[in-house]
Design an enzyme around this catalytic site. Structure first.
Site, short mmCIF file in Angstrom:
data_model
loop_
_atom_site.label_atom_id
_atom_site.label_comp_id
_atom_site.label_asym_id
_atom_site.label_seq_id
_atom_site.Cartn_x
_atom_site.Cartn_y
_atom_site.Cartn_z
CD GLU A 1 -0.53 -7.05 -20.55
OE1 GLU A 1 -0.27 -5.91 -20.14
OE2 GLU A 1 -0.75 -7.30 -21.74
CG ASP A 3 -4.82 1.34 -20.88
OD1 ASP A 3 -4.84 2.57 -20.73
OD2 ASP A 3 -5.05 0.77 -21.96
CE1 TYR A 48 -3.23 -4.46 -27.81
CE2 TYR A 48 -1.99 -5.55 -26.07
CZ TYR A 48 -3.19 -5.07 -26.58
OH TYR A 48 -4.35 -5.21 -25.86
CD GLU A 75 -5.02 -7.48 -23.23
OE1 GLU A 75 -4.29 -6.55 -23.64
OE2 GLU A 75 -5.32 -7.64 -22.04
C1 GCB Z 1 -2.73 -4.55 -22.40
C2 GCB Z 1 -3.54 -4.57 -21.18
C3 GCB Z 1 -4.83 -3.77 -21.33
C4 GCB Z 1 -4.56 -2.48 -22.09
C5 GCB Z 1 -4.05 -2.82 -23.46
C6 GCB Z 1 -3.70 -1.58 -24.28
O1 GCB Z 1 -1.84 -5.34 -22.59
O2 GCB Z 1 -3.80 -5.85 -20.71
O3 GCB Z 1 -5.35 -3.52 -20.06
O4 GCB Z 1 -5.68 -1.67 -22.16
O5 GCB Z 1 -2.89 -3.60 -23.35
O6 GCB Z 1 -4.54 -1.10 -25.03
O7 GCB Z 1 -2.59 -1.07 -24.13
#
Ligand code: GCB
Length: 575
Positions: free
Chosen positions: A375, A131, A428, A464
């Site tokens: 990941e 990403d 997330y 994260e």
């Molecule tokens: C993740 C990734 C990261 C992305 C992020 C997102 O899990 O490790 O590279 O940018 O989520 O914002 O979706």
């Protein structure tokens, strides 16, 4: 084309922005006469990074090829430039290809679109599973430098602590000579010699050593000694001498079942994930940007970051050593999601990249852990053997640091987790799952931590978490994409983190420090907007929230250094 810079955002030509394939850089330079006439001089061409595959010609002679976009490589060009009295003219040509294939790091796939009713003949697209925008070109400096013909090739330093003495173990590799002497001196920050030695390896003992402490953990963080190595050698064309100075931080790193220890004291990572990314430059190295970023980190009270998702420029790590910002140093293994990404070819390349990374960054006290991937599809059967091999190899290269990879797999299915020292987990909640349901975060986060801990009994970092936020969007009650939602999501995460902090959760790294560019998709509005700062480094509301939290954590008595406490309070925004 300016160097260093990504080539993508420099011109007004959209074809260059999206270009996939070979680009060519060429530069003519005049060398100082001494470099070409003094046969005791060795001339080296060093490329800080070239993304992703590079072929280098010097005066039209093919001298070097390198695979991998985020690490330096170099070649001795003496024999090409020391060829006669008029040899000071030099032409350097570098061809770079940014194509990503299943066996590059990061991997990618080229897909040919064969439906002639929709695509012209030969039309292809580069697909990736990560990403961030695949910026390319000469994104770091290209240098010409000299050494004597017998020269200091490498220094490896590891440090330890014995009672109140610091121990500095050194190993020096000298190339192209057998008749030489080495003198080694360790100087403190006042330039006073505190220990000395000779020979290619040894141990220096520093009574009453000042240890290297992270930012906000001690009244004198980031104390650096300097190791001076002086080589004198006899060569067939006369005596030569080489000299090198290396900043050295004396510190220890250890991991227990539930703690991450720096100098024997529990360390809590309160920091960020970053990207090398900015307007116009793309991933091009830029000092003003770097210094601005460090000012923001210090302002924030951040004591750590992860080099998500590739090794950053060496200057970044030098700054971390100097300011006490702790680093989880990640290699470019991001987007390993298909079975073929775990092939032997990929594994061999992955190991080579780890060798280059460890060789480059091993002496930075700020680097406390290696991350071998982000990941990956670590629940695939083949991932178990793959990560066992890559992690074992990394530990053999550097037995002094823990190794991890960052996972988003289910705890019960992850085949790589048994081999890591610290569990780094991304989640997330209330963003990619249960959109908008902030009230679920604490429960889901608690379950995540308990599951991982009861399975592995290893310390855990929330590596994260975050929410997409368009600066200036406001909604109260909070709605997704507003500044209020980002704040509220962070607050819920923080409540969940505080439940486990001091037990076995040893860190939290927000995604992300700043907004950054990605591929164009319907999910991204001019890039990823999960920054707590905009791409131009202006704070969103969440930055102030995080600042309050990080300074509070730093000021807690859990850091048993009273002096650190008063220093934090002096600088803290809350006094
Ligand atoms: C993740 C990734 C990261 C992305 C992020 C997102 O899990 O490790 O590279 O940018 O989520 O914002 O979706």
């Amino acid at each position: 084309m300016p160097v260093p810079s990504s080539f993508n955002d420099i011109s007004q030509d959209w074809r260059l922005r999206h270009f996939v394939g070979w680009v060519w850089y060429e530069r003519e330079v005049t060398l100082p006469e001494r470099w070409t006439q003094d046969l005791r001089t060795r001339v080296v061409l060093r490329i800080g990074s070239a993304h992703s595959y590079a072929i280098v010609w010097v005066n039209g002679v093919n001298t070097l090829e390198h695979e991998g976009g985020y690490l330096p490589f170099e070649v001795d060009i003496s024999s090409l430039v020391q060829v006669g009295p008029l040899s000071s003219h030099l032409r350097v040509t570098i061809a770079i290809n940014n194509t990503l294939t299943p066996s590059t790091l990061p991997p990618g796939t080229i897909r040919y679109m064969t439906d002639a009713s929709r695509y012209p003949k030969g039309y292809f697209v580069q697909n990736t599973d990560f990403d961030f925008f695949n910026y390319a070109g000469l994104q770091r400096s290209v240098l010409l430098y000299t050494t004597p013909t017998t020269y200091i090739d490498d220094i490896t330093v590891t440090t330890g602590v014995q009672q109140d003495s610091g121990l500095v173990n050194y190993q020096i590799s000298v190339k192209r000579g057998s008749q030489f002497e080495l003198e080694v001196r360790l100087l403190d920050a006042e330039n006073k010699v505190v220990a000395a030695g000779t020979g290619t390896q040894g141990q220096l003992k520093v009574p009453g050593a000042n240890l290297w402490w992270p930012y906000l953990m001690h009244e004198l963080p980031a104390y650096l000694y300097s190791l001076e190595v002086r080589l004198t050698a006899q060569t067939s064309v006369g005596p030569v001498s080489d000299f090198y100075t290396l900043p050295v931080g004396i510190r220890t790193v250890a991991v227990t079942e539930s703690q991450f220890l720096i100098n024997g004291k529990p360390f809590y990572f309160h920091g960020v994930n970053k990207h090398e990314d900015s307007d116009i430059r793309g991933k091009g190295f830029d000092w003003p940007l770097l210094v601005k970023d460090f000012n923001l980190l210090l302002w924030l009270g951040a004591n750590a970051f992860r080099t998500s998702h590739y090794p950053y420029a060496e200057e970044v790590l030098q700054m971390c050593d100097r300011y006490g910002i702790v680093v989880i140093d990640e290699c470019p293994a991001v987007g390993l999601v298909l079975p073929q990404h775990f092939s032997n070819t990929s594994m061999n390349h992955h190991m080579r990249v780890m060798e280059e990374l460890v060789r480059r960054d091993k002496n930075h006290p700020a680097v406390v852990m290696w991350s071998v991937a982000n990941e990956p599809a670590s629940s695939l059967e083949s991932a178990g053997y793959y990560f066992k091999m890559v992690i074992t190899h990394t530990k053999a290269l550097d037995p002094s640091r823990p190794v991890t990879f960052v996972t988003n797999s289910n705890y019960a299915a992850d085949k790589g987790a048994p081999y890591v020292d610290v569990i780094c987990v991304n989640s997330y909640y209330s963003w990619y799952h249960d959109y908008g349901h902030l009230e679920l975060i604490q429960l889901q986060l608690g379950t995540q931590f308990e599951n991982w801990y009861k399975t592995y009994h290893k310390p855990i970092i929330q590596s994260e978490y975050g929410a997409e936020t368009i600066v200036g969007f406001h909604q109260d009650p909070p709605l997704m994409f507003s500044e209020e939602y980002q704040k509220a999501l962070l607050e819920q995460y923080h409540l969940g983190l505080d439940e486990k902090r001091g037990k076995y959760v040893v860190g939290e790294l927000i995604w992300n420090f700043a907004d950054f560019m990605t591929n164009q998709t319907p999910q991204r509005v001019l890039g990823n907007k999960k920054g707590i700062f905009t791409r131009q480094r202006q704070p969103k509301a969440a930055a102030f929230l995080l600042r309050e939290r990080y300074w509070k954590i730093a000021n807690e008595t859990r850091y048993p250094h009273s002096a650190a406490k008063s220093q934090c309070l002096e600088n803290s925004p809350f006094t």
